[in-house]
Design a protein around this motif. Structure first.
Motif, PDB file in Angstrom:
ATOM      1  N   ILE A   1       0.843  -1.198   0.000  1.00  0.00           N
ATOM      2  CA  ILE A   1       0.000   0.000   0.000  1.00  0.00           C
ATOM      3  C   ILE A   1       0.877   1.245   0.000  1.00  0.00           C
ATOM      4  O   ILE A   1       1.745   1.386   0.862  1.00  0.00           O
ATOM      5  CB  ILE A   1      -0.930   0.016   1.227  1.00  0.00           C
ATOM      6  CG1 ILE A   1      -1.802  -1.251   1.259  1.00  0.00           C
ATOM      7  CG2 ILE A   1      -1.821   1.248   1.205  1.00  0.00           C
ATOM      8  CD1 ILE A   1      -2.711  -1.335   2.457  1.00  0.00           C
ATOM      9  N   PRO A   2       0.679   2.160  -0.943  1.00  0.00           N
ATOM     10  CA  PRO A   2       1.427   3.436  -0.921  1.00  0.00           C
ATOM     11  C   PRO A   2       1.183   4.174   0.394  1.00  0.00           C
ATOM     12  O   PRO A   2       0.091   4.101   0.965  1.00  0.00           O
ATOM     13  CB  PRO A   2       0.859   4.203  -2.118  1.00  0.00           C
ATOM     14  CG  PRO A   2       0.272   3.138  -3.007  1.00  0.00           C
ATOM     15  CD  PRO A   2      -0.207   2.059  -2.114  1.00  0.00           C
ATOM     16  N   GLU A   3       2.182   4.888   0.868  1.00  0.00           N
ATOM     17  CA  GLU A   3       2.099   5.519   2.188  1.00  0.00           C
ATOM     18  C   GLU A   3       0.984   6.550   2.281  1.00  0.00           C
ATOM     19  O   GLU A   3       0.407   6.747   3.342  1.00  0.00           O
ATOM     20  CB  GLU A   3       3.445   6.179   2.533  1.00  0.00           C
ATOM     21  CG  GLU A   3       4.543   5.180   2.876  1.00  0.00           C
ATOM     22  CD  GLU A   3       5.757   5.866   3.452  1.00  0.00           C
ATOM     23  OE1 GLU A   3       5.753   7.117   3.519  1.00  0.00           O
ATOM     24  OE2 GLU A   3       6.696   5.154   3.842  1.00  0.00           O
ATOM     25  N   ASP A   4       0.674   7.236   1.188  1.00  0.00           N
ATOM     26  CA  ASP A   4      -0.337   8.294   1.234  1.00  0.00           C
ATOM     27  C   ASP A   4      -1.696   7.834   0.722  1.00  0.00           C
ATOM     28  O   ASP A   4      -2.596   8.653   0.521  1.00  0.00           O
ATOM     29  CB  ASP A   4       0.137   9.510   0.425  1.00  0.00           C
ATOM     30  CG  ASP A   4       0.439   9.142  -1.031  1.00  0.00           C
ATOM     31  OD1 ASP A   4       0.513   7.936  -1.326  1.00  0.00           O
ATOM     32  OD2 ASP A   4       0.604  10.071  -1.855  1.00  0.00           O
ATOM     33  N   TYR A   5      -1.861   6.537   0.509  1.00  0.00           N
ATOM     34  CA  TYR A   5      -3.133   6.019  -0.014  1.00  0.00           C
ATOM     35  C   TYR A   5      -4.122   5.871   1.146  1.00  0.00           C
ATOM     36  O   TYR A   5      -3.803   5.266   2.180  1.00  0.00           O
ATOM     37  CB  TYR A   5      -2.917   4.683  -0.712  1.00  0.00           C
ATOM     38  CG  TYR A   5      -4.122   4.209  -1.484  1.00  0.00           C
ATOM     39  CD1 TYR A   5      -4.320   4.588  -2.800  1.00  0.00           C
ATOM     40  CD2 TYR A   5      -5.077   3.391  -0.881  1.00  0.00           C
ATOM     41  CE1 TYR A   5      -5.426   4.169  -3.513  1.00  0.00           C
ATOM     42  CE2 TYR A   5      -6.191   2.969  -1.580  1.00  0.00           C
ATOM     43  CZ  TYR A   5      -6.361   3.363  -2.893  1.00  0.00           C
ATOM     44  OH  TYR A   5      -7.465   2.960  -3.585  1.00  0.00           O
ATOM     45  N   SER A   6      -5.340   6.380   0.996  1.00  0.00           N
ATOM     46  CA  SER A   6      -6.335   6.348   2.061  1.00  0.00           C
ATOM     47  C   SER A   6      -7.180   5.076   1.966  1.00  0.00           C
ATOM     48  O   SER A   6      -7.663   4.712   0.883  1.00  0.00           O
ATOM     49  CB  SER A   6      -7.235   7.581   1.976  1.00  0.00           C
ATOM     50  OG  SER A   6      -8.218   7.541   2.994  1.00  0.00           O
ATOM     51  N   PHE A   7      -7.385   4.424   3.099  1.00  0.00           N
ATOM     52  CA  PHE A   7      -8.177   3.190   3.159  1.00  0.00           C
ATOM     53  C   PHE A   7      -8.689   3.030   4.586  1.00  0.00           C
ATOM     54  O   PHE A   7      -8.294   3.757   5.509  1.00  0.00           O
ATOM     55  CB  PHE A   7      -7.335   1.977   2.747  1.00  0.00           C
ATOM     56  CG  PHE A   7      -6.138   1.739   3.633  1.00  0.00           C
ATOM     57  CD1 PHE A   7      -6.192   0.868   4.715  1.00  0.00           C
ATOM     58  CD2 PHE A   7      -4.945   2.412   3.386  1.00  0.00           C
ATOM     59  CE1 PHE A   7      -5.096   0.679   5.524  1.00  0.00           C
ATOM     60  CE2 PHE A   7      -3.838   2.220   4.189  1.00  0.00           C
ATOM     61  CZ  PHE A   7      -3.918   1.356   5.269  1.00  0.00           C
ATOM     62  N   THR A   8      -9.582   2.063   4.765  1.00  0.00           N
ATOM     63  CA  THR A   8     -10.096   1.723   6.103  1.00  0.00           C
ATOM     64  C   THR A   8      -9.704   0.292   6.424  1.00  0.00           C
ATOM     65  O   THR A   8      -9.895  -0.611   5.602  1.00  0.00           O
ATOM     66  CB  THR A   8     -11.626   1.875   6.158  1.00  0.00           C
ATOM     67  OG1 THR A   8     -11.969   3.247   5.979  1.00  0.00           O
ATOM     68  CG2 THR A   8     -12.174   1.405   7.499  1.00  0.00           C
TER      69      THR A   8
ATOM     70  N   SER B   1      -2.564 -13.203  -3.148  1.00  0.00           N
ATOM     71  CA  SER B   1      -1.736 -12.456  -2.213  1.00  0.00           C
ATOM     72  C   SER B   1      -2.223 -11.023  -2.138  1.00  0.00           C
ATOM     73  O   SER B   1      -2.987 -10.551  -2.988  1.00  0.00           O
ATOM     74  CB  SER B   1      -0.267 -12.495  -2.640  1.00  0.00           C
ATOM     75  OG  SER B   1      -0.082 -11.772  -3.843  1.00  0.00           O
ATOM     76  N   ILE B   2      -1.762 -10.319  -1.098  1.00  0.00           N
ATOM     77  CA  ILE B   2      -2.133  -8.916  -0.926  1.00  0.00           C
ATOM     78  C   ILE B   2      -1.520  -8.073  -2.039  1.00  0.00           C
ATOM     79  O   ILE B   2      -2.169  -7.202  -2.616  1.00  0.00           O
ATOM     80  CB  ILE B   2      -1.672  -8.427   0.459  1.00  0.00           C
ATOM     81  CG1 ILE B   2      -2.333  -9.267   1.558  1.00  0.00           C
ATOM     82  CG2 ILE B   2      -1.992  -6.957   0.650  1.00  0.00           C
ATOM     83  CD1 ILE B   2      -1.762  -9.029   2.939  1.00  0.00           C
ATOM     84  N   SER B   3      -0.249  -8.344  -2.354  1.00  0.00           N
ATOM     85  CA  SER B   3       0.435  -7.543  -3.369  1.00  0.00           C
ATOM     86  C   SER B   3      -0.216  -7.678  -4.737  1.00  0.00           C
ATOM     87  O   SER B   3      -0.281  -6.703  -5.497  1.00  0.00           O
ATOM     88  CB  SER B   3       1.910  -7.949  -3.443  1.00  0.00           C
ATOM     89  OG  SER B   3       2.029  -9.327  -3.753  1.00  0.00           O
ATOM     90  N   SER B   4      -0.717  -8.869  -5.062  1.00  0.00           N
ATOM     91  CA  SER B   4      -1.342  -9.047  -6.374  1.00  0.00           C
ATOM     92  C   SER B   4      -2.615  -8.224  -6.497  1.00  0.00           C
ATOM     93  O   SER B   4      -2.953  -7.744  -7.586  1.00  0.00           O
ATOM     94  CB  SER B   4      -1.636 -10.527  -6.620  1.00  0.00           C
ATOM     95  OG  SER B   4      -2.559 -11.022  -5.667  1.00  0.00           O
ATOM     96  N   PHE B   5      -3.333  -8.047  -5.369  1.00  0.00           N
ATOM     97  CA  PHE B   5      -4.536  -7.205  -5.420  1.00  0.00           C
ATOM     98  C   PHE B   5      -4.164  -5.764  -5.751  1.00  0.00           C
ATOM     99  O   PHE B   5      -4.766  -5.127  -6.617  1.00  0.00           O
ATOM    100  CB  PHE B   5      -5.291  -7.259  -4.093  1.00  0.00           C
ATOM    101  CG  PHE B   5      -6.396  -6.250  -3.991  1.00  0.00           C
ATOM    102  CD1 PHE B   5      -7.650  -6.521  -4.512  1.00  0.00           C
ATOM    103  CD2 PHE B   5      -6.187  -5.014  -3.394  1.00  0.00           C
ATOM    104  CE1 PHE B   5      -8.670  -5.585  -4.439  1.00  0.00           C
ATOM    105  CE2 PHE B   5      -7.198  -4.071  -3.312  1.00  0.00           C
ATOM    106  CZ  PHE B   5      -8.442  -4.358  -3.833  1.00  0.00           C
ATOM    107  N   PHE B   6      -3.169  -5.233  -5.041  1.00  0.00           N
ATOM    108  CA  PHE B   6      -2.795  -3.840  -5.269  1.00  0.00           C
ATOM    109  C   PHE B   6      -2.091  -3.659  -6.606  1.00  0.00           C
ATOM    110  O   PHE B   6      -2.179  -2.585  -7.218  1.00  0.00           O
ATOM    111  CB  PHE B   6      -1.935  -3.336  -4.112  1.00  0.00           C
ATOM    112  CG  PHE B   6      -2.728  -3.073  -2.853  1.00  0.00           C
ATOM    113  CD1 PHE B   6      -3.434  -1.891  -2.709  1.00  0.00           C
ATOM    114  CD2 PHE B   6      -2.795  -4.014  -1.846  1.00  0.00           C
ATOM    115  CE1 PHE B   6      -4.180  -1.641  -1.567  1.00  0.00           C
ATOM    116  CE2 PHE B   6      -3.538  -3.777  -0.708  1.00  0.00           C
ATOM    117  CZ  PHE B   6      -4.238  -2.588  -0.567  1.00  0.00           C
TER     118      PHE B   6
END
Length: 640
Positions: free
Chosen positions: A120-127, A600-605
């Motif tokens: 996840i990019p550091e400035d990307y907003s998520f919950t 995997s998590i990385s494949s989603f992003f």
């Protein structure tokens, strides 16, 4: 192809200008007389064709040049339709104890956290939410330290709860692309309550699985027998079928008391026994070491000086059956007649049994009402012939219960309310073929109280709840054989044992827990519960001779806690985590056909980044315009 500034495409109409210039020559030709043009006719014809071809080539070149420049300024690009829509991502991160299982030397939770931080990019907003915590509209730079130091939770949300919680975080915006990511090992128990819906958003399932599913769990400890000198305890363990044995250590505080080996049977179960002195005060801990989950490798328990439950029977002198039920190893049983009753001791009792009294004095009814208001338990057994009015002065205060006409007809006690709290854990299954006790006479009653034991016509023989119970018939030998029935022992014994809910060897942290502490509090005094530097105040209700404690949200961790009043330790109490997470059985995600399985998590992003990617083309159109400019220069220079 899409354009960032499509309004600039109106400039394409300017291409009409070079067309008009080339098609309509506005300059006038000057005629010059020449004496003889015969020799020049062929030259003129050839040059006229050359000029016409050159003119059309320049026209096309300039049209392509201006077209490329206009398109470059309009900034064309290729992108999916969702690339410029708002993205809302809600992530569920399972932090339950089963995520302690190892994968590549690290726990599943640690692996998931590290992959989230990398992806996840550091400035990307998520919950992001876990089983207990919520990070709403957060960025990775803000919550990274919280995730790295995050501890495991004893709670496990069900899949239905997860979807409902995730849906609540999404904003009602039809133009947003909403996605849910579930990161968990997905144990089978997560669907124990069923799964009605997979939610209304796109769901990606990231299943974290360990290298192996071997795990040994310390499940329980209980008293096997208690003699005059010794107390024998037994602990049960469960393991996978490949594990044959494991050492078990028994500590009293920090002192190693005993060590033995647990030998597992073919079903993966084992029992180990420990013998202690009968009057020993123990703050015990059983401990094992295995390569599976860590949370179930220790089991806390404690044995304090045993508190006796105070039971007072008021009635005839010849009632030895109550003394046989309320034995002195558990109860401080006292029997007195109505004539010799000391009213001053009523408030100090836990259970009062009115046993076969014909008439209740009004002063006794008033005292008993005060006793029950302060948390005391009351059981009323009428005599064969009672003064109904005196009984109703007392009974109408509870569930609007009123004694009525005496019925001199025999009745069988045929119905047991197996779900009533009084018979909890008494019957393994509903019994239907037991020998029915009988009564020769009974009293009609009107009541709102639940029936516990009933006659064949569904009228009550025993009714009540919440610490107050009324029999509708005498149980004396002249009127009933109930004293000889197997029902009398669990019925009266549970009335006594439940009147003071003493802490057990340990309590399971899997729901609301209530215990009674036999102490009296002065005004503004409270009981506190503490372990090391961690202290909290539980919900409590004080009465004359006990304080009822209710544990719901606290404690957060297992261990042995001390209950103290103004610094003085009154009692110890042990808490252990539920062992439900110890069974490493996982869901097959293929059964969720409406979902998308992300490995995997990385494949989603990575897929999300690809969906959001924009292929800009303006540079290529600038290059193309320069090429056409070069072509025009070459035509002007080298074309005749």
């Amino acid at each position: 192809m899409q354009f960032k500034y499509p309004e600039l495409l109106w400039a394409l109409f300017l291409l009409l200008i070079p067309i008009f210039i080339h098609l309509f020559q506005l300059r006038r030709f000057k005629k010059t007389p020449f004496t003889n043009v015969k020799l020049l006719r062929r030259v003129v014809a050839k040059s006229r064709k050359s000029r016409t071809l050159k003119k059309w080539l320049l026209l096309l070149t300039r049209l392509f040049l201006f077209t490329a420049l206009i398109l470059a300024f309009a900034q064309p690009f290729f992108a999916k339709k969702t690339a410029f829509l708002k993205k809302e991502i809600v992530i569920y991160l399972d932090d339950s104890f089963s995520m302690q299982a190892k994968k590549d030397g690290n726990s599943l939770l640690d692996n998931a956290v590290q992959e989230l931080i990398k992806s996840i990019p550091e400035d990307y907003s998520f919950t992001l939410f876990t089983n207990e915590k919520i990070f709403e509209d957060a960025t990775m730079s803000v919550i990274q330290n919280d995730l790295l130091t995050h501890s495991y939770s004893s709670k496990q949300l069900q899949l239905d709860e997860i979807f409902l919680k995730a849906e609540a975080f999404f904003k009602p915006d039809a133009q947003a692309v909403q996605s849910t990511i579930l990161i968990s090992d997905f144990q089978q128990r997560m669907t124990s309550s069923g799964l009605d819906s997979l939610g209304n958003t796109a769901t990606s399932w990231v299943q974290m699985l360990p290298d192996n599913v071997k795990n040994v769990s310390l499940d329980s400890i209980y008293v096997v027998s208690q003699g005059s000198e010794n107390l024998e305890l037994a602990a049960t363990l469960t393991a996978d079928k490949e594990t044959k044995d494991i050492p078990v250590s028994f500590f009293n505080e920090d002192d190693l008391v005993a060590k033995t080996a647990a030998i597992f049977d073919d079903n993966g179960r084992a029992t180990v026994n420990f013998t202690l002195g009968n009057n020993e005060v123990i703050q015990g801990r059983l401990e094992i070491v295995d390569s599976g989950l860590a949370y179930d490798n220790q089991l806390f328990f404690n044995i304090d000086q045993k508190e006796k439950i105070k039971v007072l029977a008021i009635g005839p002198e010849d009632s030895p059956y109550l003394g046989r039920i309320y034995t002195e190893d558990e109860f401080a049983f006292t029997s007195t007649t109505l004539r010799t009753l000391d009213y001053g001791i009523l408030e100090t009792q836990n259970l009062i049994v009115l046993n076969e009294i014909e008439e209740l004095p009004s002063t006794l009814s008033t005292s008993l009402r005060s006793f029950t208001d302060n948390g005391g338990w009351l059981t009323v057994i009428p005599a064969m012939d009672i003064d109904v009015d005196s009984y109703n002065i007392l009974s109408t205060n509870y569930f609007s219960t009123g004694y009525g006409q005496k019925i001199n007809l025999p009745r069988n006690i045929t119905t047991i309310s197996f779900s009533h709290p009084l018979y909890r854990n008494v019957f393994e299954k509903d019994a239907t073929n037991f020998q029915y006790p009988q009564v020769s006479s009974f009293y009609r009653t009107n009541t709102l109280a639940p029936h516990i034991l009933s006659f064949e016509d569904n009228s009550p023989f025993l009714l009540g709840s919440n610490g107050t119970f009324f029999f509708t018939a005498s149980i004396s030998s002249e009127n009933s054989n109930f004293k000889n029935s197997p029902l009398i022992v669990p019925t009266l014994y549970n009335m006594g044992s439940n009147s003071l809910k003493l802490p057990k060897l340990y309590m399971r942290m899997d729901g609301q827990i209530q215990v009674d502490i036999p102490t009296a509090l002065q005004k503004d005094e409270i009981l506190k519960v503490a372990k090391s530097d961690y202290e909290f105040i539980p919900l409590q209700r004080s009465s004359a001779n006990k304080v009822s404690l209710t544990f719901q949200e606290n404690p957060k961790t297992d261990g042995i806690y001390r209950i103290h009043k103004t610094g003085e330790t009154i009692k110890n109490i042990s808490f252990n985590y539920s062992r439900a997470e110890s069974e490493l059985n996982y869901l097959d995600l293929n059964v969720f056909s409406d979902s998308s399985d992300t490995p995997s998590i990385s494949s989603f992003f990575d897929a999300m980044e690809k969906d959001n990617s924009v292929r800009e083309l303006w540079k290529w159109f600038v290059i193309l315009a320069l090429l056409f400019l070069l072509v025009e220069i070459l035509i002007q220079k080298y074309f005749p």
